[in-house]
Design a protein around this motif. Structure first.
Motif, short mmCIF file in Angstrom:
data_model
loop_
_atom_site.label_atom_id
_atom_site.label_comp_id
_atom_site.label_asym_id
_atom_site.label_seq_id
_atom_site.Cartn_x
_atom_site.Cartn_y
_atom_site.Cartn_z
N HIS A 1 0.79 -1.25 0.00
CA HIS A 1 0.00 0.00 0.00
C HIS A 1 0.82 1.29 0.00
O HIS A 1 0.23 2.36 -0.08
CB HIS A 1 -1.03 -0.01 1.14
CG HIS A 1 -0.50 0.16 2.51
ND1 HIS A 1 -1.26 0.69 3.53
CD2 HIS A 1 0.71 -0.13 3.05
CE1 HIS A 1 -0.54 0.72 4.64
NE2 HIS A 1 0.64 0.22 4.39
N ASP B 1 -4.23 -0.80 8.16
CA ASP B 1 -2.82 -0.75 8.55
C ASP B 1 -2.58 0.55 9.32
O ASP B 1 -3.23 1.56 9.05
CB ASP B 1 -1.96 -0.79 7.28
CG ASP B 1 -0.47 -0.95 7.56
OD1 ASP B 1 0.05 -2.06 7.40
OD2 ASP B 1 0.17 0.06 7.94
N VAL B 2 -1.64 0.52 10.27
CA VAL B 2 -1.41 1.70 11.12
C VAL B 2 -0.82 2.87 10.33
O VAL B 2 -0.87 4.01 10.76
CB VAL B 2 -0.54 1.36 12.34
CG1 VAL B 2 0.95 1.25 11.96
CG2 VAL B 2 -0.73 2.38 13.47
N HIS B 3 -0.26 2.58 9.15
CA HIS B 3 0.31 3.63 8.30
C HIS B 3 -0.67 3.99 7.19
O HIS B 3 -1.40 3.11 6.70
CB HIS B 3 1.64 3.16 7.70
CG HIS B 3 2.63 2.72 8.72
ND1 HIS B 3 2.84 1.40 9.03
CD2 HIS B 3 3.42 3.44 9.54
CE1 HIS B 3 3.75 1.32 10.01
NE2 HIS B 3 4.11 2.55 10.33
N ASP C 1 -0.13 -4.12 11.99
CA ASP C 1 0.75 -3.29 12.81
C ASP C 1 -0.03 -2.24 13.60
O ASP C 1 0.58 -1.41 14.28
CB ASP C 1 1.83 -2.62 11.95
CG ASP C 1 1.28 -1.96 10.70
OD1 ASP C 1 0.05 -1.84 10.57
OD2 ASP C 1 2.09 -1.56 9.84
N GLY D 1 1.17 -4.61 6.59
CA GLY D 1 2.23 -4.67 7.59
C GLY D 1 1.89 -5.49 8.82
O GLY D 1 0.82 -6.08 8.93
N TYR E 1 4.59 -6.30 12.56
CA TYR E 1 6.02 -6.48 12.80
C TYR E 1 6.36 -7.23 14.07
O TYR E 1 7.50 -7.25 14.51
CB TYR E 1 6.70 -5.11 12.70
CG TYR E 1 6.39 -4.51 11.34
CD1 TYR E 1 7.04 -5.00 10.20
CD2 TYR E 1 5.37 -3.59 11.18
CE1 TYR E 1 6.70 -4.53 8.94
CE2 TYR E 1 5.03 -3.12 9.91
CZ TYR E 1 5.70 -3.59 8.81
OH TYR E 1 5.35 -3.15 7.55
ZN LIG Z 1 2.06 -0.38 8.21
#
Ligand SMILES: [Zn+2]
Length: 217
Positions: free
Chosen positions: A39, A76-78, A159, A198, A200
Motif C-alpha cells: 500500500h 494498517d497503522v500507516h 501493525d 504490515g 512487525y
Molecule cells: Zn504499516
C-alpha cells in the motif's frame, strides 16, 4: 531487497489478484497472505517495503472482470499513500484508511478527498481500541451510503495492534474479527477479501490474521 524480490513482488500481487477473481467468481471471501506488502508503492517508485500496489492491481482486475465499484478499506497503522495516489482520480474505487497521525509517511489528512472517493481517518496513538473501530466504521458508512460496492478489499495490516514497534495503536485480534464481520454484513452480497500489509511482531501478526480469516470464512 535482494535478487528474489521482484519474483516475490509479482507473486504477492498475483495472490491479491487471484483472491479478487476468486471472490467475484464464487461470491466468497479469500485472504492473500503475500509478502512484500503493497500500500505504499507508487506508480514508478517502491516505498515502505512495498514494490507493487497489490490491492490496486486486484481492484483494477476486478473492474475489468465486471465489477462496477470496488471499496478498499485500509486498517494498517500507516496511511496507504500509494493506494490513495493510484486511485484518487478513479471514482469506480473508494478508499477508506484509518492510520496513525502524525506518522510516517505523512500523508492521509482528512482534507485529501481525491474526486470525492477518498475517506481518511487520521488518529493519534494510544486511544482505546473501540475508538479506532468506531471511527473507521463511521468512515466506511460514509463511503458506502448510497454507493454499494461489488467487491471489498481490505488492506489488512496488523501493525495497528498493541505493542507493534512501528505503530502506537491498540487493536487486538477481536477487533479485526469484529470489523471483518461488520463489513461482510454491511456490503452483502458483495464478497470481502483480505490482502496482507504490515505487522512487525510475527506472533501477533499471526493472531490478528487468524481472527480476520476466521471472520472472513
Ligand atoms: Zn504499516
Amino acid at each position: 531487497m535482494n535478487s528474489a524480490s521482484w519474483e516475490a513482488a509479482l507473486r504477492s500481487a498475483g495472490g491479491a489478484v487471484a483472491a479478487a477473481e476468486h471472490a467475484l467468481e464464487h461470491g466468497a471471501g479469500a485472504f492473500a497472505a503475500g509478502r512484500p506488502p503493497g500500500h505504499h508503492a507508487l506508480t514508478d517508485t517502491a516505498m515502505g517495503f512495498c514494490l507493487l500496489g497489490n490491492v490496486v492491481l486486484a481492484a483494477r482486475s476486478a473492474l475489468t472482470r465486471g465489477a462496477g465499484r470496488v471499496l478498499i478499506v485500509d486498517w494498517d497503522v500507516h496511511h496507504g499513500n500509494g493506494t490513495q495516489a493510484l486511485v484518487e482520480r478513479d471514482p469506480r474505487i473508494r478508499f477508506v484508511s484509518l492510520h496513525q497521525w502524525p506518522w510516517w509517511p505523512g500523508t492521509g489528512a482528512e482534507s485529501e478527498r481525491g474526486v470525492g472517493n477518498i475517506f481518511n481517518v487520521p488518529r493519534p496513538p494510544g486511544l482505546e481500541p473501540d475508538v479506532y473501530v468506531e471511527d473507521l466504521w463511521a468512515a466506511v458508512i460514509s463511503a458506502t451510503d448510497d454507493w454499494a460496492p461489488d467487491l471489498v478489499i481490505i488492506s489488512a495490516g496488523f501493525d495497528a495492534m498493541a505493542g507493534d514497534p512501528l505503530g502506537g495503536f491498540t487493536l487486538e485480534p477481536e477487533h479485526y474479527a469484529e470489523l471483518t464481520t461488520r463489513l461482510r454484513a454491511a456490503v452483502a452480497p458483495a464478497p470481502v477479501i483480505g490482502v496482507l500489509e504490515g505487522g512487525y511482531i510475527p506472533s501477533r501478526l499471526a493472531d490478528g490474521a487468524a481472527a480476520h480469516i476466521l471472520a472472513l470464512a
